[in-house]
Scaffold this motif. Structure first.
Motif, PDB file in Angstrom:
ATOM      1  N   MET A   1       9.670   2.820  -3.527  1.00  0.00           N
ATOM      2  CA  MET A   1      10.109   4.005  -2.791  1.00  0.00           C
ATOM      3  C   MET A   1       9.001   4.505  -1.862  1.00  0.00           C
ATOM      4  SD  MET A   1      12.289   6.103  -5.686  1.00  0.00           S
ATOM      5  CE  MET A   1      12.674   7.423  -4.529  1.00  0.00           C
ATOM      6  N   GLY A   2       7.757   4.487  -2.348  1.00  0.00           N
ATOM      7  CA  GLY A   2       6.634   4.907  -1.513  1.00  0.00           C
ATOM      8  C   GLY A   2       6.451   4.002  -0.313  1.00  0.00           C
ATOM      9  N   ALA A   3       6.530   2.681  -0.543  1.00  0.00           N
ATOM     10  CA  ALA A   3       6.374   1.720   0.554  1.00  0.00           C
ATOM     11  C   ALA A   3       7.496   1.869   1.577  1.00  0.00           C
ATOM     12  CB  ALA A   3       6.344   0.296   0.003  1.00  0.00           C
ATOM     13  N   GLY A   4       8.734   2.045   1.087  1.00  0.00           N
ATOM     14  CA  GLY A   4       9.870   2.211   1.989  1.00  0.00           C
ATOM     15  C   GLY A   4       9.779   3.482   2.803  1.00  0.00           C
TER      16      GLY A   4
ATOM     17  N   ILE B   1       8.076  -9.962   4.779  1.00  0.00           N
ATOM     18  CA  ILE B   1       7.770  -9.892   3.343  1.00  0.00           C
ATOM     19  C   ILE B   1       7.844 -11.279   2.722  1.00  0.00           C
ATOM     20  CG2 ILE B   1       8.629  -9.057   1.112  1.00  0.00           C
ATOM     21  CD1 ILE B   1       9.469  -6.480   2.601  1.00  0.00           C
ATOM     22  N   GLY B   2       8.874 -12.056   3.112  1.00  0.00           N
ATOM     23  CA  GLY B   2       8.999 -13.422   2.608  1.00  0.00           C
ATOM     24  C   GLY B   2       7.795 -14.274   2.992  1.00  0.00           C
ATOM     25  N   LEU B   3       7.326 -14.129   4.227  1.00  0.00           N
ATOM     26  CA  LEU B   3       6.152 -14.882   4.674  1.00  0.00           C
ATOM     27  C   LEU B   3       4.906 -14.473   3.905  1.00  0.00           C
ATOM     28  CD1 LEU B   3       6.696 -14.856   8.552  1.00  0.00           C
ATOM     29  CD2 LEU B   3       6.893 -16.825   7.022  1.00  0.00           C
ATOM     30  N   VAL B   4       4.758 -13.164   3.667  1.00  0.00           N
ATOM     31  CA  VAL B   4       3.590 -12.669   2.940  1.00  0.00           C
ATOM     32  C   VAL B   4       3.606 -13.172   1.499  1.00  0.00           C
ATOM     33  CG1 VAL B   4       2.485 -10.598   2.016  1.00  0.00           C
ATOM     34  CG2 VAL B   4       3.247 -10.646   4.388  1.00  0.00           C
TER      35      VAL B   4
ATOM     36  N   VAL C   1       0.579  -3.767   1.564  1.00  0.00           N
ATOM     37  CA  VAL C   1       1.494  -3.385   0.480  1.00  0.00           C
ATOM     38  C   VAL C   1       1.590  -4.502  -0.559  1.00  0.00           C
ATOM     39  CG1 VAL C   1       3.912  -2.912  -0.081  1.00  0.00           C
ATOM     40  CG2 VAL C   1       2.831  -1.771   1.853  1.00  0.00           C
ATOM     41  N   SER C   2       1.662  -5.745  -0.088  1.00  0.00           N
ATOM     42  CA  SER C   2       1.732  -6.878  -1.004  1.00  0.00           C
ATOM     43  C   SER C   2       0.494  -6.949  -1.895  1.00  0.00           C
ATOM     44  CB  SER C   2       1.893  -8.183  -0.214  1.00  0.00           C
ATOM     45  OG  SER C   2       1.951  -9.297  -1.088  1.00  0.00           O
ATOM     46  N   GLY C   3      -0.680  -6.668  -1.306  1.00  0.00           N
ATOM     47  CA  GLY C   3      -1.918  -6.672  -2.086  1.00  0.00           C
ATOM     48  C   GLY C   3      -1.911  -5.596  -3.151  1.00  0.00           C
ATOM     49  N   ILE C   4      -1.426  -4.395  -2.787  1.00  0.00           N
ATOM     50  CA  ILE C   4      -1.362  -3.296  -3.751  1.00  0.00           C
ATOM     51  C   ILE C   4      -0.371  -3.616  -4.866  1.00  0.00           C
ATOM     52  CG2 ILE C   4      -0.712  -0.868  -4.049  1.00  0.00           C
ATOM     53  CD1 ILE C   4      -1.663  -0.419  -1.158  1.00  0.00           C
ATOM     54  N   ILE C   5       0.797  -4.148  -4.496  1.00  0.00           N
ATOM     55  CA  ILE C   5       1.823  -4.476  -5.483  1.00  0.00           C
ATOM     56  C   ILE C   5       1.340  -5.584  -6.413  1.00  0.00           C
ATOM     57  CG2 ILE C   5       4.111  -5.529  -5.748  1.00  0.00           C
ATOM     58  CD1 ILE C   5       4.981  -3.953  -3.288  1.00  0.00           C
TER      59      ILE C   5
END
Length: 206
Positions: free
Chosen positions: A9-12, A53-56, A131-135
């Motif tokens: 929710m935060g990322a969105g 996102i898929g590429l990341v 975001v990917s790194g944080i997740i």
């Protein structure tokens, strides 16, 4: 799973305000051309984000995770978000208030416009890498990460849909001064998040 929902929710929420020119293009399009055009542009943005996102996620499989990644993500991500926040504080807004809402629009054309505007903006890819790194640091399983990104996309599409709807319905009440104030509010929120991210990183590693 609750943490995945909060992160998503935060990322969105941040992503819906972070895409720079796309954010105001969506509002401008909804005011000038109507809800269908604005929402089509929003869907194009979502498709672009899903692709990025898929590429990341795919690219991250080839990296060996190290704890130092979190430090660099926090610092670089914080500085990046700080720069975006400053941009929002000082960027200008202009809108055409002529009534073009009854003109037939090409929904596929606006979908393509949203897709290209988003995917050709380097800050969008940078944001999803951060975001990917944080997740990845917070969530362990792939299912949790995918669910988190799903929540992020659902949140972003909901907010973008609301922006398009109310922009088209309240077109004569939405003045440039109001959008300038919204610009500054978004800038302050993004800068506050940037400082929070750097603060958490500092206390974690130093």
């Amino acid at each position: 799973m609750f943490e995945a929902i909060l992160l998503g929710m935060g990322a969105g929420l941040i992503s819906s305000f972070l895409t720079g020119p796309v954010f105001f293009a969506m509002i401008k399009t909804s005011i000038e051309k109507g809800f269908k055009a604005g929402f089509s542009l929003a869907i194009g943005v979502i498709i672009s984000d899903v692709l990025l996102i898929g590429l990341v996620l795919y690219g991250s499989q080839f990296l060996v995770y190290q704890e130092s990644f979190d430090k660099y993500v926090g610092i670089v991500g914080g500085l990046f978000l700080f720069a975006v926040g400053i941009y929002y504080l000082y960027s200008k807004v202009s809108i055409n208030y002529e009534d073009n809402t009854l003109i037939k629009v090409s929904k596929r054309g606006y979908l393509l416009k949203g897709f290209l505007m988003c995917i050709l903006t380097p800050s969008t890819l940078m944001f999803w890498i951060i975001v990917s790194g944080i997740i990845s640091a917070k969530l362990n399983s792939l299912d949790e990460k995918l669910f988190c990104f799903f929540i992020a996309m659902a949140t972003q599409l909901t907010i973008d849909g609301l922006k398009s709807y109310y922009s088209s319905k309240l077109r004569y009440r939405i003045k440039e001064d109001a959008l300038k104030k919204l610009n500054k509010i978004a800038g302050v929120i993004i800068i506050a998040f940037a400082f929070w991210l750097m603060y958490k990183t500092y206390h974690q590693f130093y």
